[in-house]
Design a protein around this motif. Sequence first.
Motif, PDB file in Angstrom:
ATOM      1  N   ARG A 123       0.936  -1.237   0.101  1.00 20.52           N
ATOM      2  CA  ARG A 123       0.030  -0.224  -0.022  1.00 20.52           C
ATOM      3  C   ARG A 123       0.924   1.093   0.028  1.00 20.52           C
ATOM      4  O   ARG A 123       1.941   1.482   0.458  1.00 20.52           O
ATOM      5  CB  ARG A 123      -1.001   0.031   1.176  1.00 20.52           C
ATOM      6  N   GLN A 124       0.208   2.304  -0.423  1.00 18.24           N
ATOM      7  CA  GLN A 124       0.879   3.578  -0.639  1.00 18.24           C
ATOM      8  C   GLN A 124      -0.211   4.767  -0.225  1.00 18.24           C
ATOM      9  O   GLN A 124      -0.924   4.829  -0.797  1.00 18.24           O
ATOM     10  CB  GLN A 124       1.322   3.838  -2.009  1.00 18.24           C
ATOM     11  N   ALA A 125       0.336   5.204   0.982  1.00 16.42           N
ATOM     12  CA  ALA A 125      -0.462   6.246   1.530  1.00 16.42           C
ATOM     13  C   ALA A 125      -0.192   7.701   0.990  1.00 16.42           C
ATOM     14  O   ALA A 125       1.050   7.706   0.448  1.00 16.42           O
ATOM     15  CB  ALA A 125      -0.292   6.479   2.870  1.00 16.42           C
ATOM     16  N   PRO A 126      -1.082   8.767   0.844  1.00 19.59           N
ATOM     17  CA  PRO A 126      -0.526  10.047   0.084  1.00 19.59           C
ATOM     18  C   PRO A 126       0.775  10.521   1.184  1.00 19.59           C
ATOM     19  O   PRO A 126       0.822  10.655   2.236  1.00 19.59           O
ATOM     20  CB  PRO A 126      -1.660  10.895   0.646  1.00 19.59           C
ATOM     21  N   GLY A 127       1.688  10.774   0.093  1.00 18.62           N
ATOM     22  CA  GLY A 127       2.773  11.487   0.532  1.00 18.62           C
ATOM     23  C   GLY A 127       3.866  10.504   1.285  1.00 18.62           C
ATOM     24  O   GLY A 127       4.920  10.755   1.925  1.00 18.62           O
ATOM     25  N   PHE A 177       4.920  -2.560   2.373  1.00 18.42           N
ATOM     26  CA  PHE A 177       4.534  -4.023   2.257  1.00 18.42           C
ATOM     27  C   PHE A 177       3.276  -4.271   3.470  1.00 18.42           C
ATOM     28  O   PHE A 177       3.396  -3.782   4.525  1.00 18.42           O
ATOM     29  CB  PHE A 177       5.507  -5.205   3.109  1.00 18.42           C
ATOM     30  N   VAL A 178       2.092  -4.993   3.043  1.00 16.51           N
ATOM     31  CA  VAL A 178       1.123  -5.286   3.955  1.00 16.51           C
ATOM     32  C   VAL A 178       1.071  -6.901   4.267  1.00 16.51           C
ATOM     33  O   VAL A 178       1.154  -7.089   5.431  1.00 16.51           O
ATOM     34  CB  VAL A 178      -0.175  -5.034   3.264  1.00 16.51           C
ATOM     35  N   TYR A 205      -4.134   0.435  -2.517  1.00 18.97           N
ATOM     36  CA  TYR A 205      -3.563  -0.928  -2.262  1.00 18.97           C
ATOM     37  C   TYR A 205      -3.251  -1.672  -3.624  1.00 18.97           C
ATOM     38  O   TYR A 205      -4.135  -1.691  -4.374  1.00 18.97           O
ATOM     39  CB  TYR A 205      -4.475  -1.764  -1.421  1.00 18.97           C
ATOM     40  N   TYR A 206      -2.098  -2.204  -3.624  1.00 13.09           N
ATOM     41  CA  TYR A 206      -1.853  -3.050  -4.806  1.00 13.09           C
ATOM     42  C   TYR A 206      -1.427  -4.327  -4.624  1.00 13.09           C
ATOM     43  O   TYR A 206      -1.099  -4.817  -3.510  1.00 13.09           O
ATOM     44  CB  TYR A 206      -0.094  -2.210  -5.401  1.00 13.09           C
ATOM     45  N   CYS A 207      -1.779  -5.179  -5.370  1.00 12.93           N
ATOM     46  CA  CYS A 207      -1.391  -6.617  -5.454  1.00 12.93           C
ATOM     47  C   CYS A 207      -0.090  -6.946  -6.331  1.00 12.93           C
ATOM     48  O   CYS A 207      -0.031  -6.109  -7.578  1.00 12.93           O
ATOM     49  CB  CYS A 207      -2.591  -7.604  -5.735  1.00 12.93           C
ATOM     50  N   ALA A 208       0.679  -7.816  -5.995  1.00 10.18           N
ATOM     51  CA  ALA A 208       1.807  -7.991  -6.919  1.00 10.18           C
ATOM     52  C   ALA A 208       2.200  -9.463  -6.818  1.00 10.18           C
ATOM     53  O   ALA A 208       1.731 -10.260  -5.762  1.00 10.18           O
ATOM     54  CB  ALA A 208       3.101  -7.302  -6.309  1.00 10.18           C
ATOM     55  N   GLN A 213      -2.981  -2.583 -10.777  1.00  8.46           N
ATOM     56  CA  GLN A 213      -3.359  -0.970 -10.860  1.00  8.46           C
ATOM     57  C   GLN A 213      -3.597  -0.374  -9.496  1.00  8.46           C
ATOM     58  O   GLN A 213      -3.361   0.688  -9.433  1.00  8.46           O
ATOM     59  CB  GLN A 213      -4.400  -0.749 -11.929  1.00  8.46           C
ATOM     60  N   GLY A 214      -3.896  -1.047  -8.543  1.00  5.16           N
ATOM     61  CA  GLY A 214      -4.117  -0.643  -7.307  1.00  5.16           C
ATOM     62  C   GLY A 214      -5.717  -0.271  -7.160  1.00  5.16           C
ATOM     63  O   GLY A 214      -6.300   0.141  -7.865  1.00  5.16           O
TER      64      GLY A 214
END
Length: 126
Positions: free
Chosen positions: A37-41, A46-47, A93-96, A118-119
């Motif tokens: 996941r990537q939060a703003p800023g 890793f989750v 949230y991204y899956c990989a 794509q998130g």
Amino acid sequence: VQLQASGGGLVQAGGFLRLSCAASGRTLNSNRMGWFRQAPGKEREFVAAIRWWSGSTLYADSVKGRFIISRDNIKNTVYLQMNSLKPEDTALYYCAAAISPAPTSDDGYQDLYDYWGQGTLVTVSS
């Protein structure tokens, strides 16, 4: 391998969501799946991760006891059940998917993942 993430949305703190990641293409080459996941800023983090065949899992400390990762080998789909959500869980949230072999302890390293979805956006209101 193509990955399609879904299930994000707006939820109040304490609520729950379930994310899905459907894999298609040469999925047999993938041995593990991860959620990041990537939060703003902030940088992407890793989750959780899961191995397709053994089902072994790994979680970030921040989500242990609240999130559950699972997989359906027939549907080639990985899920992330998110419970007791907090405002700090707000992120894209991204899956990989990863192909190259690696020890389970390395499943949290995003550089080891080869394909990314794509998130899907999760917003938790206070």
